[in-house]
Design an enzyme around this catalytic site. Structure first.
Site, PDB file in Angstrom:
ATOM      1  N   ASP A 221       0.817  -1.195   0.000  1.00 51.58           N
ATOM      2  CA  ASP A 221       0.000   0.000   0.000  1.00 51.58           C
ATOM      3  C   ASP A 221       0.859   1.257   0.000  1.00 51.58           C
ATOM      4  OD1 ASP A 221      -2.786   1.098   0.543  1.00 51.58           O
ATOM      5  OD2 ASP A 221      -1.668   1.969   2.191  1.00 51.58           O
ATOM      6  N   GLU A 290       1.305  -0.241  -4.996  1.00 51.87           N
ATOM      7  CA  GLU A 290       0.387   0.870  -5.214  1.00 51.87           C
ATOM      8  C   GLU A 290       1.132   2.177  -5.088  1.00 51.87           C
ATOM      9  OE1 GLU A 290      -3.657   2.543  -3.158  1.00 51.87           O
ATOM     10  OE2 GLU A 290      -1.748   2.722  -2.140  1.00 51.87           O
TER      11      GLU A 290
HETATM   12  C1  LIG Z   1      -2.229   6.372  -1.575  1.00 50.76           C
HETATM   13  C2  LIG Z   1      -2.892   5.963  -0.318  1.00 50.76           C
HETATM   14  O1  LIG Z   1      -3.856   6.556   0.038  1.00 50.76           O
HETATM   15  N1  LIG Z   1      -2.344   4.941   0.348  1.00 50.76           N
HETATM   16  C3  LIG Z   1      -2.700   4.312   1.566  1.00 50.76           C
HETATM   17  C4  LIG Z   1      -1.695   4.588   2.748  1.00 50.76           C
HETATM   18  O2  LIG Z   1      -2.379   4.599   3.913  1.00 50.76           O
HETATM   19  C5  LIG Z   1      -3.599   5.296   3.915  1.00 50.76           C
HETATM   20  C6  LIG Z   1      -4.017   5.565   5.264  1.00 50.76           C
HETATM   21  O3  LIG Z   1      -4.076   4.408   6.022  1.00 50.76           O
HETATM   22  C7  LIG Z   1      -4.601   4.521   3.120  1.00 50.76           C
HETATM   23  O4  LIG Z   1      -5.897   5.079   3.181  1.00 50.76           O
HETATM   24  C8  LIG Z   1      -4.169   4.551   1.731  1.00 50.76           C
HETATM   25  O5  LIG Z   1      -4.909   3.650   0.963  1.00 50.76           O
END
Ligand SMILES: CC(=O)N[C@H]1CO[C@H](CO)[C@@H](O)[C@@H]1O
Ligand SMILES: *[C@@H]1O[C@H](CO)[C@@H](O)[C@H](O)[C@H]1NC(C)=O
Ligand SMILES: *[C@@H]1O[C@H](CO)[C@@H](O)[C@H](O)[C@H]1NC(C)=O
Ligand SMILES: *[C@@H]1O[C@H](CO)[C@@H](O)[C@H](O)[C@H]1NC(C)=O
Ligand SMILES: *[C@@H]1O[C@H](CO)[C@@H](O)[C@H](O)[C@H]1NC(C)=O
Ligand SMILES: *[C@@H]1O[C@H](CO)[C@@H](O)[C@H](O)[C@H]1NC(C)=O
Ligand SMILES: *[C@@H]1O[C@H](CO)[C@@H](O)[C@H](O)[C@H]1NC(C)=O
Ligand SMILES: *[C@@H]1O[C@H](CO)[C@@H](O)[C@H](O)[C@H]1NC(C)=O
Ligand SMILES: *[C@@H]1O[C@H](CO)[C@@H](O)[C@H](O)[C@H]1NC(C)=O
Ligand SMILES: *[C@@H]1O[C@H](CO)[C@@H](O)[C@H](O)[C@H]1NC(C)=O
Length: 573
Positions: A221, A290
């Site tokens: 993530d 991601e």
């Molecule tokens: C790009 C993004 O939003 N990445 C993640 C990193 O963490 C956050 C907060 O926990 C997530 O909401 C996201 O999906």
């Protein structure tokens, strides 16, 4: 159809008893399960692991090779599981480690690989590491990013201007440690400090823990948020006058994203996973990364060991008003960028963006899957998109996503991810068969009585049936390794041609409001093709013969044509 199913089962059994398959992922379909909304087994209105286990037949039925689970780790659920308080335990709302083991065992028996979401950018503020870090207990004292306050005219200010993705300063004062900590998301999600070697070691232990439990890979993530500028410099303004200064988009993120060290950590994780596969004689692990980053930076993740640097072009670059030329330009760009020996990937949707049927319109719900499943490489599908689920409108009072709540009543619709996260629509009973409880954590979409899996399974032609056709087509050698060509006809018809020997598969989409007749005849193509599948609203029906020198493509339609030999072999003619 029955014959095909038996053959598939047979192949799966052979594959699971055979040796390591180094290429298993190269033509795969990866299905994303959002656990909170997939299936509730205990009636509390929230999806859980046993629910998922009870529905894995569906995942196998639509032909997924692997599925990735959005976070199921122990978490106070400030950001619905992306705020983790224990990286090696299951959130009690979702179940236990024993439930997880049962899920993995069942997945394995169905020939499905399990991929975990790994959230390295931060932990929950309730994680014991953070509690010890506040107390400056070694080695946890430097597990997070701590900085002194900047004192201006006697008042305390954050160390720099960095902003949180969820609005406002990315720095939160801690009165015990008398320092600010960095949080690029919610204040309850302190950023981990990857410059600390002990922390890095702890995170490799976490990956090994899950691999030892049978996990076949990780979706990482927000990987590009892992490192920040070592000098903590202010980020420059984006010069936007249309948004408040507290909005994340008001700065250009050159110091909090895409830092070079990220690629080095990823390489070390790739090696850890390859070593694990070699040691346990298992298939290579899949890493999905991601990063909502520029094209060049995204592609760079391939060379650091990512199997699937998510290609978000259908989400971020293409939309309802994109024309055929836009599609061609972006598809060609991606295909050209894929390094030798690596494979392309095509993400149709996910839990952070509006559903494909809502982004492109109901009548184009099948189109993006059709393109994604016909192009070479990996298709990534978000649960529900295979039956054409749509966004649900939320009032501000109903909104629970922190990204929406924090944006306020005027702007929540721009940010909230609730619309695409409503419960899976299994059938027309209470709460769409998702839960026995009438009250579910997010309301069920009101269209569930007519839009649900059970109904689509009983009908002759709909999103689900089309998806199944696309999946069986994808298994053919022509899709796996045929040549591919992307063309635009008459400025408005997109045409993707895959060929191998006598096999031809063509997807044509007409995103315009007028029907078109195009001439694609050439020596390499057979003169006559047949409609194998068309989007649900199309006036063209499967089985229709067409001549390539005047192909009729109705408005707003996407059609899968094949050479006659493919159609005949599948329809026992
Ligand atoms: C790009 C993004 O939003 N990445 C993640 C990193 O963490 C956050 C907060 O926990 C997530 O909401 C996201 O999906
Ligand atoms: C996480 O949970 C596991 C299993 O309950 C436990 O053994 C471990 O100590 C926990 N880890 C931390 C850091 O709290
Ligand atoms: C600090 O206070 C002085 C005197 O009131 C003022 O002139 C100056 O602008 C202030 N500086 C900042 C950064 O606010
Ligand atoms: C914002 O404006 C400043 C001053 O005009 C300029 O130097 C800077 O390049 C602009 N930034 C962007 C992202 O356009
Ligand atoms: C990051 O790496 C690239 C090439 O590998 C290099 O050109 C660039 O200067 C590096 N950036 C920093 C901030 O070190
Ligand atoms: C897409 O565009 C068509 C034609 O302009 C329009 O009818 C449809 O409502 C649009 N759909 C979405 C989701 O914007
Ligand atoms: C949802 O909201 C949008 C924008 O406010 C509106 O255009 C649309 O008609 C609404 N859809 C439903 C089903 O209420
Ligand atoms: C619910 O679905 C079943 C089968 O899918 C169908 O027979 C029944 O008529 C449906 N009921 C309603 C109220 O739509
Ligand atoms: C292609 O079709 C021709 C004529 O029907 C046949 O002779 C040939 O064997 C086929 N080639 C392949 C590769 O299937
Ligand atoms: C279609 O294109 C081919 C090749 O360019 C050409 O020979 C043929 O005459 C065209 N047919 C029609 C019906 O326009």
């Amino acid at each position: 159809m029955l014959r095909l199913t038996i053959l598939t089962c047979f192949l799966l059994i052979v594959a699971s008893s055979a040796a390591v398959n180094p290429n298993w992922y190269k033509n795969a379909v990866v299905y994303q399960i959002y656990p909170r909304s997939f299936k509730d087994s205990n009636g509390d209105g929230i999806g859980d692991l046993n629910g998922i286990t009870s529905k894995l037949e569906h995942v196998a039925d639509i032909g997924a090779d692997a599925f990735w689970l959005s976070p199921i780790y122990k978490s106070p659920q400030v950001d619905f599981g992306y705020d983790i308080s224990n990286f090696t335990d299951i959130e009690p709302t979702y179940g236990t480690l024993a439930d997880f083991d049962r899920l993995v065992a069942k997945a394995k028996s169905l020939g499905l690989k399990v991929i975990m979401d790994f959230v390295p950018n931060h932990s929950s503020h309730e994680h014991p590491w953070f509690k010890k870090s506040i107390q400056r207990i070694k080695p946890y004292d430097e597990f997070y990013v701590w900085r002194n306050a900047k004192i201006i005219n006697g008042t305390r200010h954050p160390p720099n201007n960095w902003l949180s993705n969820f609005q406002g300063s990315a720095w939160q004062w801690n009165d015990v440690r008398k320092q600010y900590y960095l949080h690029q998301f919610a204040a309850g999600q302190p950023d981990l400090n990857y410059r600390n070697p002990t922390l890095r070691q702890e995170m490799t232990k976490v990956l090994t823990f899950w691999m030892n439990r049978g996990v076949s890979g990780f979706r990482i993530d927000a990987i590009n948020h892992m490192y920040e500028d070592i000098h903590f410099r202010d980020e420059p303004s984006a010069n936007r006058t249309d948004i408040p200064k507290t909005d994340y988009d008001s700065l250009v993120h050159i110091y909090t994203k895409d830092q070079n060290e990220t690629y080095e950590v990823l390489k070390s994780w790739r090696k850890l996973m390859d070593d694990h596969s070699a040691r346990t004689k298992t298939d290579p692990k899949m890493i999905l990364t991601e990063a909502y980053a520029s094209h060049d930076l995204t592609v760079k993740y391939y060379n650091s060991g990512s199997t699937v640097p998510f290609n978000f072009m259908f989400i971020t670059d293409l939309h309802n008003s994109s024309n055929a030329m836009d599609f061609k330009r972006l598809i060609d760009r991606w295909m050209k960028a894929v390094p030798n020996g690596k494979v392309a990937n095509w993400v149709v949707g996910n839990h952070d963006n509006h559903r494909v049927a809502s982004r492109f319109g109901r009548s184009r719900a099948d189109e993006i899957s059709m393109i994604a499943m016909t192009l070479p490489g990996i298709a990534v599908i978000y649960n529900g998109d295979e039956i054409g689920m749509e966004d649900r409108n939320f009032t501000y009072a109903e909104t629970v996503d922190p990204a929406g709540c924090n944006s306020g009543p005027a702007r929540y619709q721009l940010r909230s991810r609730d619309p695409e996260r409503t419960p899976y629509q299994w059938d027309n009973t209470t709460s769409a068969g998702f839960s026995t409880n009438r009250k579910t954590w997010l309301p069920v979409h009101s269209n569930y009585k007519t839009l649900n899996l059970k109904r689509q399974k009983g009908e002759y032609y709909n999103h689900y049936q089309i998806f199944k056709i696309l999946r069986s087509m994808k298994r053919r050698p022509v899709i796996e390794r045929g040549t591919s060509k992307v063309e635009v006809y008459g400025n408005r018809i997109l045409c993707i041609t895959r060929s191998l020997g006598n096999d031809t598969v063509i997807v044509m989409t007409n995103p315009s409001n007028r029907p078109a007749a195009v001439n694609i005849s050439s020596r390499e193509l057979p003169p006559v093709l047949i409609v194998y599948a068309a989007n649900v609203d199309s006036t063209l029906r499967p089985g229709t013969l067409v001549v390539t020198n005047s192909l009729f493509v109705p408005e707003y339609s996407s059609i899968l044509f094949t050479s006659l030999n493919i159609y005949w072999s599948d329809h026992n003619v």
